[in-house]
Design a protein around this motif. Sequence first.
Motif, short mmCIF file in Angstrom:
data_model
loop_
_atom_site.label_atom_id
_atom_site.label_comp_id
_atom_site.label_asym_id
_atom_site.label_seq_id
_atom_site.Cartn_x
_atom_site.Cartn_y
_atom_site.Cartn_z
N PRO A 87 7.36 -11.06 -10.42
CA PRO A 87 7.28 -9.79 -11.15
C PRO A 87 8.65 -9.37 -11.69
CG PRO A 87 7.16 -9.39 -8.80
CD PRO A 87 7.27 -10.88 -8.97
N GLY A 91 10.76 -3.71 -6.45
CA GLY A 91 11.55 -3.12 -5.38
C GLY A 91 11.56 -4.09 -4.21
N ASP A 95 12.57 -2.64 5.24
CA ASP A 95 12.24 -2.89 6.65
C ASP A 95 11.59 -4.25 6.89
OD1 ASP A 95 10.00 -2.26 5.26
OD2 ASP A 95 9.41 -0.55 6.48
N TYR A 101 8.82 -11.54 4.62
CA TYR A 101 8.14 -11.42 3.33
C TYR A 101 7.50 -12.75 2.93
CZ TYR A 101 7.40 -11.07 -1.66
OH TYR A 101 6.85 -11.12 -2.91
N LEU A 104 4.47 -13.26 4.80
CA LEU A 104 3.37 -12.45 4.23
C LEU A 104 2.71 -13.19 3.07
CD1 LEU A 104 1.96 -9.57 3.62
CD2 LEU A 104 3.86 -9.21 2.08
N GLY A 107 0.65 -16.01 4.34
CA GLY A 107 -0.60 -15.51 4.92
C GLY A 107 -1.61 -15.12 3.86
N VAL A 108 -1.13 -14.49 2.79
CA VAL A 108 -2.04 -14.05 1.72
C VAL A 108 -2.64 -15.25 0.98
CG1 VAL A 108 -2.07 -12.93 -0.54
CG2 VAL A 108 -1.03 -11.76 1.39
N ALA B 3 -6.06 -12.72 4.18
CA ALA B 3 -5.16 -11.83 3.45
C ALA B 3 -5.14 -10.46 4.10
CB ALA B 3 -5.61 -11.73 1.99
N THR B 6 -3.18 -10.52 7.29
CA THR B 6 -1.74 -10.59 7.00
C THR B 6 -1.23 -9.22 6.60
OG1 THR B 6 -2.14 -12.81 6.18
CG2 THR B 6 -0.04 -11.84 5.63
N LEU B 7 -2.00 -8.51 5.78
CA LEU B 7 -1.57 -7.18 5.36
C LEU B 7 -1.53 -6.21 6.54
CD1 LEU B 7 -3.53 -6.95 1.99
CD2 LEU B 7 -1.06 -7.08 2.24
N LYS B 10 1.60 -6.84 8.43
CA LYS B 10 2.75 -6.29 7.71
C LYS B 10 2.84 -4.78 7.93
CE LYS B 10 3.88 -4.93 2.99
NZ LYS B 10 3.37 -3.58 2.93
N LEU B 13 3.90 -3.87 11.45
CA LEU B 13 5.33 -4.16 11.63
C LEU B 13 6.18 -3.06 10.98
CD1 LEU B 13 7.05 -6.58 12.68
CD2 LEU B 13 7.14 -7.41 10.34
N GLN B 14 5.80 -2.70 9.77
CA GLN B 14 6.59 -1.68 9.05
C GLN B 14 6.47 -0.30 9.70
OE1 GLN B 14 5.08 -2.78 4.97
NE2 GLN B 14 7.22 -2.41 4.49
N ARG B 17 8.56 0.03 12.65
CA ARG B 17 9.99 0.09 12.34
C ARG B 17 10.38 1.39 11.65
NH1 ARG B 17 10.88 -6.04 10.12
NH2 ARG B 17 10.72 -7.06 12.13
N GLU B 104 6.02 3.04 -0.57
CA GLU B 104 5.74 1.76 -1.25
C GLU B 104 5.73 1.97 -2.77
OE1 GLU B 104 4.93 -2.10 -0.37
OE2 GLU B 104 3.54 -1.06 0.92
N SER B 107 9.48 3.09 -3.98
CA SER B 107 10.50 2.03 -3.95
C SER B 107 10.11 0.82 -4.81
CB SER B 107 10.74 1.58 -2.51
OG SER B 107 9.56 1.02 -2.01
N ARG B 108 8.97 0.91 -5.47
CA ARG B 108 8.48 -0.13 -6.39
C ARG B 108 8.18 -1.46 -5.67
NH1 ARG B 108 11.41 -1.45 -11.34
NH2 ARG B 108 9.36 -2.03 -12.07
N THR B 109 7.99 -1.39 -4.37
CA THR B 109 7.63 -2.62 -3.66
C THR B 109 6.15 -2.96 -3.90
OG1 THR B 109 7.39 -1.22 -1.72
CG2 THR B 109 9.35 -2.58 -1.82
N GLU B 111 4.98 -3.50 -6.60
CA GLU B 111 5.01 -4.58 -7.61
C GLU B 111 4.93 -5.94 -6.92
OE1 GLU B 111 5.62 -4.22 -10.99
OE2 GLU B 111 6.17 -2.11 -11.15
N LEU B 112 5.57 -6.03 -5.76
CA LEU B 112 5.54 -7.30 -5.02
C LEU B 112 4.11 -7.61 -4.56
CD1 LEU B 112 8.68 -7.01 -2.70
CD2 LEU B 112 8.39 -8.59 -4.60
N LEU B 113 3.41 -6.58 -4.13
CA LEU B 113 2.04 -6.79 -3.66
C LEU B 113 1.10 -7.07 -4.83
CD1 LEU B 113 1.78 -4.04 -0.91
CD2 LEU B 113 2.20 -6.47 -0.62
#
Lengths: 322, 250
Positions: A87, A91, A95, A101, A104, A107-108, B3, B6-7, B10, B13-14, B17, B104, B107-109, B111-113
Amino acid sequence: MSDAPIVVEALVKRFAENAKPALDGAQFRVRAGHSACLLGPNGAGKTTLIRILTGALAPTSGHALLFGARSGDPRWETHRRRVGVVPQLPGMYRDLTAREYLALVQGVYGRGDVAESAKRLGFTRKLLAQKMAELSGGWQRRLTLAAALLPDPELIVLDEPTVGLDPVAARDVLALLREAMKGRTTLLCTHNLAEAEQLCDMVVVLREGRVILDESLTSLRTKAASRVTLGCNEGAEKLLAFVHAEAPNLRTESLRWSDAVVTAPTIVGEHVKLSMHHPRELLPVLLGAMVSHGLSVYECTAGAPTLEDLFIAAVGEGATTP
Amino acid sequence: MSALKTLLRKEALQLMRSRSALATATLLPALLLMVAPLGQMAALLRADHKGWETVLPPNFRAPPGLVGIERDASVLLRFLMGCLVAMGGLVVPAVAASYTMVAERESRTLELLAALPVRIRDVLGAKLAVIFALAVAVTTAMLTLDVVVMLRLHLATVPFVLSLFVLLLCALLYSTASALLMSLLARDFRTANQLGGALLGPTTVIAVVVLAYGPPGALAVLVLALIFLVAAGIALYVALRVVTFERLLR
């Protein structure tokens, strides 16, 4: 041909009912094994197109097919797993570590080797243990690339993979991309024409949501005029005067100079530059005339048009930012 | 399925933390479900009279939920327990959700998902499931402590304390479902907090009104639980109809 990795058919995307469409009937396909670069001025609809292809956005009408399946088709989810996506400037988690990552992603997709993928992209144990947001820009980009390549996808979609990187980091990422793209179908959306030229064999140019150019680079180059550079010891002004006065009368058996020249000669630094078709036939005639006119010619070259030339020719001078 | 697992991993874990999310998930319920109720119980034990006939106005007419308060001060404790459990259940998922979901987005993360072959329902489902699990674990443990003390001191009956657990569960469900709606509307923490506050205020008033003017005892608590359950269903239905990556990526 319906199983081409990417088929975009009459794709329209509106973000609001009466808004101008971000995509307005876009249409192209990328065949297996080809690398296409997606170019276009800012706001042309490139990122929207990529997001529709990856299923993050739904089209208003038309289709974006992955390996012949459209979003919503029962086969689509399976085919989506054949695609790796980088992408544009995502961001980074504060954490999660780089290793977490990648785990992850593994796994997906349900496949891939974290250690191997990380190693291929140059990650050390120390880097893998770092929080994603603490990695430098170059390593963050490598991480997204490692994630896209981890499941060994058949198709990779890259949205501005080097944007915002310093030249050294960009060069490193480019080298990794070149390696990664071998044997894979690729759709590369980039602002960097030189990068596209190095990596791709096909060009798709979007403008105002429409595909205005969809052709192979080879075919474009064949059609496009070559850049000719002339230089002589007597100076550029004298040379320009000669070209203006004598060149229009030059001809071969089948070609006339005036029919071949696309842009008029101009002085650029110490050289005279112009663009023309059929340089192989006409330049020797010009060179002969220059020499017999007593000019001490030290340069007479014809270069293939760059992607920038092709892009400007397609989009126009006003929109030089792809 | 892999999937989603896994999510879930995640998100867990987050969340573990995230100091702010954990602090919110424990401090606020600790105040509402431990400090306030146990303080009330301690005050009741210290009091030298069973009722409030001396402090209430002569012509005081208690609403149905507080009938008998003039003779038995534990009526007020049971009324307050209903209010506190409702608020405790409402506040934890809503605040924790704003930490995880809005973070999420901000912070534009996301986009990663969005770049991964996952459905947005799975992404949000995993977040909500983890928040719900944390909220249930924390608040149930705290309520269990209250309930044990209440039963030991004969301040409530078994049906009443069971109704409190039902209320807690339904409040958590409602709060989690409304957190999902909030994640679609709020782009930043500020908006999320404002929306959370806007939702919490009226809901608390409704809870107080139902507990005060509804049927007496455990029944009022169950009516309130039912209201939360229906509201949770509506919020979830609306959210699932409109949730898309497109909405979240805007």
